[in-house]
Write a protein that holds these residues in place. Sequence first.
Motif, PDB file in Angstrom:
ATOM      1  N   GLY A 256       0.695  -1.094   0.037  1.00 10.34           N
ATOM      2  CA  GLY A 256      -0.255   0.095   0.009  1.00 10.34           C
ATOM      3  C   GLY A 256       0.880   1.115  -0.162  1.00 10.34           C
ATOM      4  N   LEU A 257       1.733   0.851   0.544  1.00  8.77           N
ATOM      5  CA  LEU A 257       2.872   2.382   0.976  1.00  8.77           C
ATOM      6  C   LEU A 257       3.790   2.394  -0.415  1.00  8.77           C
ATOM      7  CD1 LEU A 257       3.926   2.232   4.110  1.00  8.77           C
ATOM      8  CD2 LEU A 257       2.657   3.824   3.465  1.00  8.77           C
ATOM      9  N   VAL A 258       3.826   2.100  -1.108  1.00  8.06           N
ATOM     10  CA  VAL A 258       4.813   1.662  -2.386  1.00  8.06           C
ATOM     11  C   VAL A 258       3.638   2.325  -3.703  1.00  8.06           C
ATOM     12  CG1 VAL A 258       5.164   0.699  -4.362  1.00  8.06           C
ATOM     13  CG2 VAL A 258       6.310  -0.443  -2.503  1.00  8.06           C
ATOM     14  N   LEU A 259       2.530   1.621  -3.225  1.00  6.19           N
ATOM     15  CA  LEU A 259       1.539   2.400  -4.872  1.00  6.19           C
ATOM     16  C   LEU A 259       0.753   3.552  -4.127  1.00  6.19           C
ATOM     17  CD1 LEU A 259      -1.173  -0.537  -5.108  1.00  6.19           C
ATOM     18  CD2 LEU A 259       0.771  -0.388  -6.729  1.00  6.19           C
ATOM     19  N   LEU A 260       1.067   4.204  -3.089  1.00  7.71           N
ATOM     20  CA  LEU A 260       0.702   5.315  -2.203  1.00  7.71           C
ATOM     21  C   LEU A 260       1.613   6.380  -3.155  1.00  7.71           C
ATOM     22  CD1 LEU A 260      -0.631   8.097  -1.077  1.00  7.71           C
ATOM     23  CD2 LEU A 260       0.966   6.881   1.122  1.00  7.71           C
ATOM     24  N   THR A 261       2.996   6.011  -2.650  1.00  2.82           N
ATOM     25  CA  THR A 261       4.061   6.860  -2.591  1.00  2.82           C
ATOM     26  C   THR A 261       4.023   7.077  -4.407  1.00  2.82           C
ATOM     27  OG1 THR A 261       5.314   5.041  -1.201  1.00  2.82           O
ATOM     28  CG2 THR A 261       6.071   6.315  -3.318  1.00  2.82           C
ATOM     29  N   ARG A 262       3.995   6.079  -5.252  1.00  6.59           N
ATOM     30  CA  ARG A 262       3.809   6.298  -6.841  1.00  6.59           C
ATOM     31  C   ARG A 262       2.694   7.193  -7.337  1.00  6.59           C
ATOM     32  NH1 ARG A 262       0.753   3.964 -11.449  1.00  6.59           N
ATOM     33  NH2 ARG A 262       1.964   3.890 -13.645  1.00  6.59           N
ATOM     34  N   ASN A 263       1.497   6.771  -6.850  1.00  5.60           N
ATOM     35  CA  ASN A 263       0.928   7.729  -7.514  1.00  5.60           C
ATOM     36  C   ASN A 263       0.917   9.084  -6.741  1.00  5.60           C
ATOM     37  OD1 ASN A 263      -0.862   6.163  -7.975  1.00  5.60           O
ATOM     38  ND2 ASN A 263      -2.633   5.228  -6.136  1.00  5.60           N
ATOM     39  N   LYS A 264       1.643   9.490  -5.152  1.00  4.10           N
ATOM     40  CA  LYS A 264       1.865  10.737  -5.445  1.00  4.10           C
ATOM     41  C   LYS A 264       2.498  11.271  -5.741  1.00  4.10           C
ATOM     42  CE  LYS A 264       0.786  14.341  -3.163  1.00  4.10           C
ATOM     43  NZ  LYS A 264       0.102  15.872  -2.935  1.00  4.10           N
ATOM     44  N   THR A 265       3.644  10.615  -6.244  1.00  6.19           N
ATOM     45  CA  THR A 265       4.909  11.370  -7.206  1.00  6.19           C
ATOM     46  C   THR A 265       4.505  12.173  -8.679  1.00  6.19           C
ATOM     47  OG1 THR A 265       6.345  10.056  -5.298  1.00  6.19           O
ATOM     48  CG2 THR A 265       7.319  10.646  -7.579  1.00  6.19           C
ATOM     49  N   LEU A 266       3.521  11.104  -9.251  1.00  3.16           N
ATOM     50  CA  LEU A 266       3.345  10.944 -10.678  1.00  3.16           C
ATOM     51  C   LEU A 266       2.715  12.035 -10.348  1.00  3.16           C
ATOM     52  CD1 LEU A 266       3.171   7.260 -11.889  1.00  3.16           C
ATOM     53  CD2 LEU A 266       4.860   9.257 -11.935  1.00  3.16           C
ATOM     54  N   ASP A 267       1.736  11.878  -9.465  1.00  2.00           N
ATOM     55  CA  ASP A 267       0.815  13.542  -9.409  1.00  2.00           C
ATOM     56  C   ASP A 267       1.257  14.363  -9.096  1.00  2.00           C
ATOM     57  OD1 ASP A 267      -2.816  14.420  -9.309  1.00  2.00           O
ATOM     58  OD2 ASP A 267      -1.449  14.501  -7.412  1.00  2.00           O
ATOM     59  N   TYR A 268       2.301  14.882  -8.394  1.00  4.20           N
ATOM     60  CA  TYR A 268       2.716  15.677  -7.975  1.00  4.20           C
ATOM     61  C   TYR A 268       3.450  16.225  -9.027  1.00  4.20           C
ATOM     62  CZ  TYR A 268       6.923  18.652  -5.952  1.00  4.20           C
ATOM     63  OH  TYR A 268       7.362  19.145  -5.403  1.00  4.20           O
ATOM     64  N   MET A 269       4.639  15.323 -10.043  1.00  4.66           N
ATOM     65  CA  MET A 269       4.916  16.038 -10.736  1.00  4.66           C
ATOM     66  C   MET A 269       4.793  16.069 -12.423  1.00  4.66           C
ATOM     67  SD  MET A 269       8.154  15.455  -9.810  1.00  4.66           S
ATOM     68  CE  MET A 269       9.631  15.622 -11.255  1.00  4.66           C
ATOM     69  N   LYS A 270       3.134  15.135 -11.849  1.00  2.65           N
ATOM     70  CA  LYS A 270       2.143  16.432 -12.966  1.00  2.65           C
ATOM     71  C   LYS A 270       2.099  17.626 -13.290  1.00  2.65           C
ATOM     72  CE  LYS A 270       0.833  11.601 -15.613  1.00  2.65           C
ATOM     73  NZ  LYS A 270      -0.436  10.721 -14.927  1.00  2.65           N
ATOM     74  N   ARG A 271       1.078  17.919 -11.569  1.00  2.00           N
ATOM     75  CA  ARG A 271       0.441  19.375 -11.155  1.00  2.00           C
ATOM     76  C   ARG A 271       2.218  20.529 -11.627  1.00  2.00           C
ATOM     77  NH1 ARG A 271      -4.296  19.372  -8.995  1.00  2.00           N
ATOM     78  NH2 ARG A 271      -4.652  16.786  -8.504  1.00  2.00           N
ATOM     79  N   LYS A 272       2.994  19.751 -11.272  1.00  2.00           N
ATOM     80  CA  LYS A 272       4.605  20.821 -10.957  1.00  2.00           C
ATOM     81  C   LYS A 272       5.153  21.576 -12.280  1.00  2.00           C
ATOM     82  CE  LYS A 272       9.541  20.384  -9.784  1.00  2.00           C
ATOM     83  NZ  LYS A 272      10.595  20.364  -9.031  1.00  2.00           N
ATOM     84  N   HIS A 273       4.781  20.651 -13.483  1.00  2.00           N
ATOM     85  CA  HIS A 273       5.166  20.290 -14.866  1.00  2.00           C
ATOM     86  C   HIS A 273       4.253  20.885 -15.622  1.00  2.00           C
ATOM     87  CE1 HIS A 273       8.663  19.123 -14.497  1.00  2.00           C
ATOM     88  NE2 HIS A 273       8.745  17.502 -14.016  1.00  2.00           N
ATOM     89  N   GLY A 274       2.914  21.066 -15.492  1.00  2.00           N
ATOM     90  CA  GLY A 274       1.587  21.607 -15.568  1.00  2.00           C
ATOM     91  C   GLY A 274       0.931  21.231 -16.892  1.00  2.00           C
ATOM     92  N   ASN A 275       1.634  19.834 -17.595  1.00  2.00           N
ATOM     93  CA  ASN A 275       2.047  19.714 -18.930  1.00  2.00           C
ATOM     94  C   ASN A 275       0.233  18.949 -18.952  1.00  2.00           C
ATOM     95  OD1 ASN A 275       2.580  17.727 -18.097  1.00  2.00           O
ATOM     96  ND2 ASN A 275       4.591  17.358 -18.899  1.00  2.00           N
ATOM     97  N   THR A 276      -0.345  18.203 -18.155  1.00  2.00           N
ATOM     98  CA  THR A 276      -1.209  17.552 -17.777  1.00  2.00           C
ATOM     99  C   THR A 276      -2.613  18.195 -17.335  1.00  2.00           C
ATOM    100  OG1 THR A 276      -0.431  15.596 -17.617  1.00  2.00           O
ATOM    101  CG2 THR A 276      -2.203  15.518 -17.198  1.00  2.00           C
ATOM    102  N   ILE A 277      -4.068  18.593 -17.081  1.00  2.00           N
ATOM    103  CA  ILE A 277      -5.026  18.701 -16.746  1.00  2.00           C
ATOM    104  C   ILE A 277      -5.447  18.062 -16.163  1.00  2.00           C
ATOM    105  CG2 ILE A 277      -6.971  20.281 -17.164  1.00  2.00           C
ATOM    106  CD1 ILE A 277      -6.480  21.471 -19.578  1.00  2.00           C
ATOM    107  N   LEU A 278      -4.900  18.117 -14.573  1.00  2.00           N
ATOM    108  CA  LEU A 278      -5.660  17.307 -13.137  1.00  2.00           C
ATOM    109  C   LEU A 278      -7.011  18.282 -13.010  1.00  2.00           C
ATOM    110  CD1 LEU A 278      -2.472  15.972 -11.602  1.00  2.00           C
ATOM    111  CD2 LEU A 278      -4.276  15.264 -13.811  1.00  2.00           C
ATOM    112  N   PRO A 279      -7.840  17.678 -12.204  1.00  2.00           N
ATOM    113  CA  PRO A 279      -8.926  18.089 -10.923  1.00  2.00           C
ATOM    114  C   PRO A 279      -8.292  19.171  -9.961  1.00  2.00           C
ATOM    115  CG  PRO A 279      -9.184  15.778 -11.780  1.00  2.00           C
ATOM    116  CD  PRO A 279      -8.004  15.637 -12.238  1.00  2.00           C
ATOM    117  N   GLU A 280      -8.912  19.350  -9.150  1.00  2.00           N
ATOM    118  CA  GLU A 280      -8.174  19.928  -7.852  1.00  2.00           C
ATOM    119  C   GLU A 280      -8.178  19.397  -7.376  1.00  2.00           C
ATOM    120  OE1 GLU A 280     -10.090  23.375  -4.522  1.00  2.00           O
ATOM    121  OE2 GLU A 280     -10.968  23.022  -6.491  1.00  2.00           O
TER     122      GLU A 280
END
Length: 204
Positions: A85-109
């Motif tokens: 669970g921690l590994v999957l949480l980490t993957r999901n959070k990291t990818l979400d963080y990077m997408k929001r940081k680079h702004g090349n993907t439109i994500l929900p609030e």
Amino acid sequence: MMQKPDGADGLVTINPLTDSELLASAAEQDTLAFEQLYARYSPTIYSLIKKIVSDKESAEKILVEVFLIFWKRIEDFNKENLFTGLVLLTRNKTLDYMKRKHGNTILPEYEDNYERYNIIPNLSNKINPLKLQNALKIKYEIGEMIKGLTDAQRYVLSLFYFDGLDENEISQKLKIPLPTVRSKLQVATDILLEKTRTLESYNG
């Protein structure tokens, strides 16, 4: 847990608490239990983040956010699948963080429901838990397995699992047909699965 062995006055043996015991205590807001879980898993989680994120500042920030989410939603984690669970949480959070940081993907609030349904992993009780000691034990072998793939297979796997791209996005990025992407993913996955079975048979 401290235990005095028979016939050994003055000597004590320290029995480390299991994940299940620590998780149960942490769920009751026991901060010491949570600190033990952090000490147990944060080095491995940080290493996973660094495989996706290059800069130290972002990696450290994500590590903090992962464990804040874990603390806030600790009751959502299955004691039999904690490391998974921690590994999957980490993957999901990291990818979400990077997408929001680079702004090349439109994500929900990013709000409570988004976090619950898109960041928190949904693990079935039937999933076999990936124990930390087993993961560390086969770390080298997994690296060797991946080396056995072609450059194209490794790249497609990396885009899919670590960059979080789906098959269509990989097809567009690499400018190759969607069936080709699916074929490379399938072949690479089959190779890793077969090597994993061989490894399990060897270690078992």
